[in-house]
Design a protein around this motif. Structure first.
Motif, mmCIF file in Angstrom:
data_model
loop_
_atom_site.group_PDB
_atom_site.id
_atom_site.type_symbol
_atom_site.label_atom_id
_atom_site.label_comp_id
_atom_site.label_asym_id
_atom_site.label_seq_id
_atom_site.Cartn_x
_atom_site.Cartn_y
_atom_site.Cartn_z
ATOM 1 N N ASP A 138 -26.995 24.279 -48.518
ATOM 2 C CA ASP A 138 -28.428 23.958 -48.806
ATOM 3 C C ASP A 138 -29.918 23.603 -48.703
ATOM 4 N N VAL A 139 -31.166 23.508 -48.854
ATOM 5 C CA VAL A 139 -32.192 22.983 -48.148
ATOM 6 C C VAL A 139 -32.483 22.141 -47.773
ATOM 7 N N ASN A 141 -35.395 20.495 -47.636
ATOM 8 C CA ASN A 141 -36.574 19.992 -48.625
ATOM 9 C C ASN A 141 -36.556 20.930 -49.954
ATOM 10 N N SER A 142 -36.286 20.612 -50.753
ATOM 11 C CA SER A 142 -36.709 21.185 -52.189
ATOM 12 C C SER A 142 -37.951 21.120 -52.406
ATOM 13 N N SER A 144 -41.740 23.325 -52.683
ATOM 14 C CA SER A 144 -41.644 24.539 -52.564
ATOM 15 C C SER A 144 -42.319 25.588 -51.116
ATOM 16 N N GLU A 145 -42.690 26.467 -50.495
ATOM 17 C CA GLU A 145 -42.856 26.701 -49.196
ATOM 18 C C GLU A 145 -44.449 26.505 -49.378
ATOM 19 N N PRO A 179 -38.092 25.261 -44.974
ATOM 20 C CA PRO A 179 -37.302 23.946 -46.527
ATOM 21 C C PRO A 179 -35.881 23.577 -45.140
ATOM 22 N N TRP A 181 -32.058 23.706 -43.276
ATOM 23 C CA TRP A 181 -31.056 24.105 -43.656
ATOM 24 C C TRP A 181 -30.372 23.453 -43.609
ATOM 25 N N THR A 184 -23.702 21.637 -47.518
ATOM 26 C CA THR A 184 -22.413 20.849 -47.950
ATOM 27 C C THR A 184 -21.519 20.692 -48.226
#
Length: 207
Positions: A138-139, A141-142, A144-145, A179, A181, A184
């Motif tokens: 998962d990212v 920071n969710s 948007s770039e 973002p 990686w 999880t």
């Protein structure tokens, strides 16, 4: 604060063609840099259209203002023990699905770019299969770039890397370049016999 004045001119004769190996290695670095920075990707598109580079233009005198930048260094984790079994198991899976070890152990100097590209496609598919089957990624920071984000004071420096001019103790505001990686969930098969995990692939003999 100091000022530095410099003049630089690089002629086309000084730009030498690169051989295949540094091109191949550089392509991987440029791929992640292209994916991680919208600004860099935009500059690459201009370059592809034949726009004039700095070294092709008339030399100019550039005055740079250099400001002190505080770099935040994250100490490397101190490991009391190393889980060699898990590392060997992952290498086995990459070899089984993508022939990963075969590819890295073989010299590619004598192969054409097209041949290397075809092999890389198969390796990419196999590695992606291993990643999707055995890990959940998962990212960090969710957002948007290239969007503006707020970083609170006391942020986790292992999860967030600040670049540019970093002053004070926060909070900070900036543009999200990548973002990040994180893992999880891990679903590696349970191994009861670890004696043979160092054998990443058996020798194959046709009789």
């Amino acid at each position: 604060m100091t000022q530095n004045t410099k003049t630089q001119k690089i002629t086309s004769q000084e730009v030498k063609p690169l051989s295949f190996v540094p091109r191949f290695i550089g392509a991987f670095g440029q791929f992640f840099k292209y994916m991680g920075s919208g600004d860099y990707a935009a500059r690459c598109q201009h370059a592809g259209k034949g726009d004039v580079f700095a070294f092709e233009a008339e030399p100019t005198v550039i005055t740079e203002t250099i400001e002190t930048i505080r770099e935040i260094e994250v100490a490397a984790p101190i490991l009391d023990t190393v889980n060699e079994d898990g590392a060997h198991q992952l290498l086995q899976l990459l070899q089984q699905e993508a022939r990963f070890i075969d590819f890295l152990q073989e010299s590619i100097d004598d192969y054409a770019d097209a041949d290397v590209g075809a092999a890389a496609r198969q390796i990419h598919s196999g590695c992606a299969k291993v990643l999707n089957q055995h890990f959940t990624i998962d990212v960090v920071n969710s957002a948007s770039e290239n969007s503006r984000v707020e970083i609170p004071a006391g942020y986790d420096a292992k999860q967030i890397k600040l670049e540019g001019r970093v002053e004070g103790s926060g909070p900070y505001a900036g543009t999200l370049i990548h973002p990040g990686w994180k893992v999880t969930d891990t679903r590696l098969p349970k191994v009861t016999n670890t004696e043979n995990l160092t054998i990443l692939a058996p020798a194959e003999v046709e009789v």
